[in-house]
Design an enzyme around this catalytic site. Structure first.
Site, short mmCIF file in Angstrom:
data_model
loop_
_atom_site.label_atom_id
_atom_site.label_comp_id
_atom_site.label_asym_id
_atom_site.label_seq_id
_atom_site.Cartn_x
_atom_site.Cartn_y
_atom_site.Cartn_z
N CYS A 174 0.43 -1.02 0.22
CA CYS A 174 0.16 -0.08 0.18
C CYS A 174 0.85 1.76 -0.51
O CYS A 174 2.30 0.87 -0.98
CB CYS A 174 -0.78 -0.03 1.03
SG CYS A 174 -0.20 -0.13 3.04
N LEU A 175 0.51 2.74 0.41
CA LEU A 175 1.30 3.67 1.05
C LEU A 175 2.14 3.78 1.30
O LEU A 175 3.64 4.07 0.73
CB LEU A 175 0.51 4.43 0.56
CG LEU A 175 1.40 6.27 0.32
CD1 LEU A 175 1.52 6.12 -0.93
CD2 LEU A 175 0.37 7.28 1.20
#
Length: 364
Positions: A96-97
């Site tokens: 994810c980020l």
């Protein structure tokens, strides 16, 4: 047996490891990695709602809202998509980020569904930072440029050389007013990511002296990364001096034959021809001020007449009537002027095969 979470970013990229990107589509659209596929935990509207909740009420309330928004059939559908990716790519990873909450939730839900799938430690941010550092590192290594007038085959040569880095390929644009492709140009971030991955693969082969095409600061709408652009301002040049007829043949194949074929393949026969004609017209329009209105209108008329003749009879001859004057009256004088500012950095000149042989010997 489960695999550990990954911190070896270099091997991820060198091995073309499949990556499942859990970020929202809007984040993915701004930039991702060549082998990544978007399978978001939350869609854009859901992410926006959770973000607003986090700012107003804190993390616990935001997590609760996320679970409320992604539950039941929606949750089951997304897990099914993730499972399909994991089963198709057993050696892959998810991210994810920042390698935090969204990755952990995805891992947990997958584990409950019977799949233990590893994540990238640090997520997108860490991977992106690693690629930026790679570009900066390569910019400090020896670089030689291939120069030459339009149609000299510089991009072809870069791709034929083991130590060549194709900036235009990474940008998905050929750099000139006619340089677009049928497919969209890469975003700035995607351009940099593709370029950096190419650098990593070359380094894995033991390459530490790179050959690039002599480019300006921009390639279409993409900017050449500043460290690379700065290094290019100091790099030596090998210049290809090919005759006009060879250059015309290359441009005919690149801008006319290939583009017509690609437009028709993408849009069908009728729409393909229309869009091909528009592509050539738009390219001419973009340099009308430098051509001068009268010369622009003359060349445009010849160009569009050549398209109609090509469509009706298959003949390419009419295109010489606008390509050759464009080289002689616009591109060649412009590049000759630009090259005059770099004359002290020119270390070799010759025809295509001579330059290629010299580069192989001197930059290995």
């Amino acid at each position: 047996m489960s695999r550990p979470n990954c911190e070896d970013y270099r091997q991820l990229f060198v091995n073309d490891t499949p990556l499942m990107d859990m970020r929202a589509p809007v984040e993915f659209g701004l930039g991702a990695f060549p082998t990544s596929v978007n399978r978001p935990l939350m869609q854009d509207s859901e992410r926006e709602a959770v973000g607003t909740c986090y700012k107003k009420k804190g993390q616990e309330a935001a997590i609760a809202l996320g679970h409320k928004l992604v539950h039941g059939e929606i949750k089951a559908e997304r897990i099914a998509q993730w499972k399909a990716f994991c089963e198709a790519n057993p050696q892959g990873y998810l991210y994810c980020l920042r390698g935090g909450l969204r990755s952990c939730i995805t891992q947990q839900w997958l584990k409950e569904a019977g799949i233990d799938y590893p994540r990238v430690v640090g997520g997108y941010k860490a991977l992106r930072r690693f690629l930026i550092e790679t570009i900066e590192q390569v910019a400090r290594q020896p670089i030689t440029l291939i120069g030459g007038n339009t149609g000299s085959g510089k991009t072809i040569m870069v791709n034929e050389l083991e130590n060549g880095l194709d900036l235009e390929g990474a940008a998905n644009h050929r750099g000139s007013s006619f340089g677009r492709y049928v497919t969209e140009q890469h975003t700035q971030i995607d351009f940099e990511n593709v370029l950096a991955v190419s650098m990593l693969k070359k380094q894995a082969l033991g390459i530490n002296h790179f050959v690039l095409e002599d480019e300006g600061k921009t390639i279409g709408s993409a900017s050449v990364p500043l460290p690379i652009n700065s290094a290019m301002q100091q790099a030596t040049l090998a210049i290809v001096d090919d005759p006009m007829e060879i250059r015309l043949t290359r441009l005919m194949d690149d801008y006319v034959v290939r583009m017509q074929r690609d437009f028709v393949a993408q849009y069908g026969e009728e729409q393909g021809w229309i869009r091909f004609a528009e592509y050539l017209e738009r390219g001419m329009f973009s340099i009308r001020k430098r051509l001068g209105l009268e010369r622009y209108e003359q060349l445009l008329q010849v160009q569009q007449s050549a398209v109609r003749t090509m469509q009706s009879s298959g003949s390419l001859e009419g295109h010489v009537g606008w390509l050759q004057p464009l080289l002689e009256q616009y591109y060649d004088p412009m590049y000759t002027y630009q090259l005059s500012k770099k004359s002290e950095r020119i270390v070799f000149r010759g025809e295509y095969d001579e330059v290629k042989a010299w580069l192989i010997e001197k930059t290995r």
